[in-house]
Design an enzyme around this catalytic site. Sequence first.
Site, mmCIF file in Angstrom:
data_model
loop_
_atom_site.group_PDB
_atom_site.id
_atom_site.type_symbol
_atom_site.label_atom_id
_atom_site.label_comp_id
_atom_site.label_asym_id
_atom_site.label_seq_id
_atom_site.Cartn_x
_atom_site.Cartn_y
_atom_site.Cartn_z
ATOM 1 N N ASN A 130 62.147 108.267 -15.632
ATOM 2 C CA ASN A 130 63.079 109.043 -14.787
ATOM 3 C C ASN A 130 64.490 108.605 -15.118
ATOM 4 O O ASN A 130 64.695 107.537 -15.694
ATOM 5 C CB ASN A 130 62.802 108.754 -13.293
ATOM 6 C CG ASN A 130 62.896 107.270 -12.970
ATOM 7 O OD1 ASN A 130 61.956 106.508 -13.241
ATOM 8 N ND2 ASN A 130 64.011 106.857 -12.433
ATOM 9 N N HIS B 99 57.436 107.549 -6.901
ATOM 10 C CA HIS B 99 56.416 106.802 -7.650
ATOM 11 C C HIS B 99 55.508 107.772 -8.407
ATOM 12 O O HIS B 99 55.080 107.495 -9.527
ATOM 13 C CB HIS B 99 55.615 105.938 -6.678
ATOM 14 C CG HIS B 99 54.604 105.050 -7.346
ATOM 15 N ND1 HIS B 99 54.942 104.146 -8.340
ATOM 16 C CD2 HIS B 99 53.257 104.929 -7.182
ATOM 17 C CE1 HIS B 99 53.840 103.511 -8.748
ATOM 18 N NE2 HIS B 99 52.814 103.972 -8.063
ATOM 19 N N ALA C 136 57.544 100.769 -17.168
ATOM 20 C CA ALA C 136 58.248 102.019 -16.890
ATOM 21 C C ALA C 136 59.642 101.659 -16.392
ATOM 22 O O ALA C 136 59.805 100.698 -15.642
ATOM 23 C CB ALA C 136 57.493 102.789 -15.809
ATOM 24 N N MET D 188 61.223 97.098 -12.473
ATOM 25 C CA MET D 188 60.856 96.088 -11.475
ATOM 26 C C MET D 188 59.931 95.014 -12.044
ATOM 27 O O MET D 188 59.256 94.303 -11.292
ATOM 28 C CB MET D 188 60.187 96.771 -10.277
ATOM 29 C CG MET D 188 61.084 97.783 -9.574
ATOM 30 S SD MET D 188 60.227 98.581 -8.223
ATOM 31 C CE MET D 188 61.280 100.023 -7.954
ATOM 32 N N SER D 189 59.863 94.934 -13.367
ATOM 33 C CA SER D 189 59.003 93.916 -13.982
ATOM 34 C C SER D 189 59.595 93.525 -15.323
ATOM 35 O O SER D 189 60.725 93.899 -15.646
ATOM 36 C CB SER D 189 57.590 94.482 -14.195
ATOM 37 O OG SER D 189 57.652 95.538 -15.147
ATOM 38 N N HIS E 140 53.634 92.289 -9.052
ATOM 39 C CA HIS E 140 55.093 92.370 -8.973
ATOM 40 C C HIS E 140 55.614 91.487 -7.847
ATOM 41 O O HIS E 140 54.925 91.256 -6.856
ATOM 42 C CB HIS E 140 55.532 93.818 -8.700
ATOM 43 C CG HIS E 140 55.094 94.791 -9.738
ATOM 44 N ND1 HIS E 140 53.820 95.304 -9.780
ATOM 45 C CD2 HIS E 140 55.753 95.337 -10.793
ATOM 46 C CE1 HIS E 140 53.712 96.126 -10.810
ATOM 47 N NE2 HIS E 140 54.866 96.167 -11.448
ATOM 48 N N SER F 51 52.662 100.514 -15.439
ATOM 49 C CA SER F 51 52.088 101.598 -14.622
ATOM 50 C C SER F 51 51.861 102.871 -15.433
ATOM 51 O O SER F 51 52.707 103.271 -16.232
ATOM 52 C CB SER F 51 52.994 101.919 -13.431
ATOM 53 O OG SER F 51 54.330 101.993 -13.833
ATOM 54 N N TYR G 3 57.738 92.365 -5.710
ATOM 55 C CA TYR G 3 57.888 93.129 -4.457
ATOM 56 C C TYR G 3 56.601 93.193 -3.645
ATOM 57 O O TYR G 3 56.613 93.568 -2.479
ATOM 58 C CB TYR G 3 58.422 94.547 -4.726
ATOM 59 C CG TYR G 3 57.535 95.438 -5.566
ATOM 60 C CD1 TYR G 3 56.339 95.955 -5.082
ATOM 61 C CD2 TYR G 3 57.908 95.778 -6.863
ATOM 62 C CE1 TYR G 3 55.535 96.775 -5.854
ATOM 63 C CE2 TYR G 3 57.118 96.598 -7.642
ATOM 64 C CZ TYR G 3 55.933 97.090 -7.135
ATOM 65 O OH TYR G 3 55.137 97.887 -7.919
ATOM 66 N N GLU G 4 55.472 92.815 -4.271
ATOM 67 C CA GLU G 4 54.219 92.814 -3.511
ATOM 68 C C GLU G 4 54.158 91.616 -2.559
ATOM 69 O O GLU G 4 53.252 91.530 -1.735
ATOM 70 C CB GLU G 4 53.024 92.785 -4.469
ATOM 71 C CG GLU G 4 52.880 94.070 -5.276
ATOM 72 C CD GLU G 4 51.779 93.982 -6.318
ATOM 73 O OE1 GLU G 4 50.610 93.983 -5.930
ATOM 74 O OE2 GLU G 4 52.104 93.902 -7.528
ATOM 75 N N HIS H 238 47.837 100.205 -11.042
ATOM 76 C CA HIS H 238 47.792 98.879 -11.680
ATOM 77 C C HIS H 238 46.388 98.305 -11.470
ATOM 78 O O HIS H 238 46.142 97.581 -10.512
ATOM 79 C CB HIS H 238 48.834 97.942 -11.058
ATOM 80 C CG HIS H 238 50.237 98.301 -11.408
ATOM 81 N ND1 HIS H 238 50.922 97.722 -12.434
ATOM 82 C CD2 HIS H 238 51.068 99.214 -10.859
ATOM 83 C CE1 HIS H 238 52.134 98.260 -12.508
ATOM 84 N NE2 HIS H 238 52.238 99.164 -11.570
HETATM 85 N N1 HPA Z 1 64.186 101.908 -10.929
HETATM 86 C C1 HPA Z 1 63.444 100.774 -10.928
HETATM 87 N N2 HPA Z 1 62.245 100.694 -11.469
HETATM 88 C C2 HPA Z 1 61.750 101.788 -12.061
HETATM 89 C C3 HPA Z 1 62.450 102.994 -12.113
HETATM 90 C C4 HPA Z 1 63.738 103.056 -11.516
HETATM 91 O O1 HPA Z 1 64.438 104.086 -11.525
HETATM 92 N N3 HPA Z 1 61.669 103.885 -12.766
HETATM 93 C C5 HPA Z 1 60.531 103.234 -13.115
HETATM 94 N N4 HPA Z 1 60.572 101.965 -12.690
#
Ligand code: HPA
Length: 315
Positions: A278, A289, A156, A254-255, A126, A73, A128-129, A104
């Site tokens: 983050n 996000h 990320a 998440m990937s 992903h 992302s 989660y989709e 994406h």
């Molecule tokens: N958690 C999960 N996935 C992420 C995060 C996070 O803090 N930051 C970017 N992708």
Amino acid sequence: MKKLVSLCLALALMAALCGCAADKPQTSDAATRDEVVEVDFDADDYYARLERCVQQIREKTDFVPDVALVLGSGLGDYADSVKIVAEIPYSDIQGFPVSTVAGHDGTLIFCEIEGKKVVVMNGRVHYYEGYDIHDVVLPLRVTHLLGAKTVVLTNAVGAINADYSVGDFVLNVDYISSFVPSPLVGENIDKLGDRFVDMSDAFDEELNGIVEKVAGENNIPIHRGVMVQTTGPQYESPTEIKMFRSLGADTVGMSTVVETIAARHMGMRVCSVSCVTNMAAGMQEKISHEEVQSSSNDAAKRFAVLVSGLLKNMV
Ligand code: HPA
């Protein structure tokens, strides 16, 4: 009586052995068992789908990539700076999963970068989709069938390790996949790889060394870390982050981990670079996000330096 016991034992042993050797999961007639064991994956159907995707791509380009590059992302702009030979939107490939997430894009870009033939997955899908885990790794499997022997994965992540800062990069040297389904569950696709796959050294040390050297030469902060993948889409709770830290994770995303597993299943070399967008839950105020995307955008230039340097120096 003794003979009867021996016979029963022999039959039980044979049944157990047959169960192990069977290609497809077996379920007993018991209703409770049927409810629990629900595997809806046919290796032949899946492989045929991969071949149909490859065939559709081959109708548009005969480009044979050496490397697959998966852009996470906010990192999609990198694709704007490369010499494009062909570009195919995911939606034009029947059977290809299409991303539903902002940031994406969803195109397969065939290009040359630093003299290497690269297929860029600009955007990924992903778990989660709502996609089946086998669908999540389908695009990567297609890139391998097109010719790619190496994959560079980017994503990320949130930093669990307090020594990391937003904007840092992390070279993944190991992972925790225990909180997401394996993309290898179900009947094995023998044409792609073995049933049981060693993960002792999932990430290629030679490629890691190149990324570190490029980072050093360009004053880009980079760490070696362990990434844990969650299903998402919710960010973690502070207590989950404490748990992941105690398990040895430095970052969370998440990937990427499931793609690493599928790539290793196919014998691909893997290099995986994460960008810290983050600090993880409980280590900063709140996570959004938008923040993840804007931090990724800020890191894009340095990220491009790392990836280009890696491609230039890899053999
Ligand atoms: N958690 C999960 N996935 C992420 C995060 C996070 O803090 N930051 C970017 N992708």
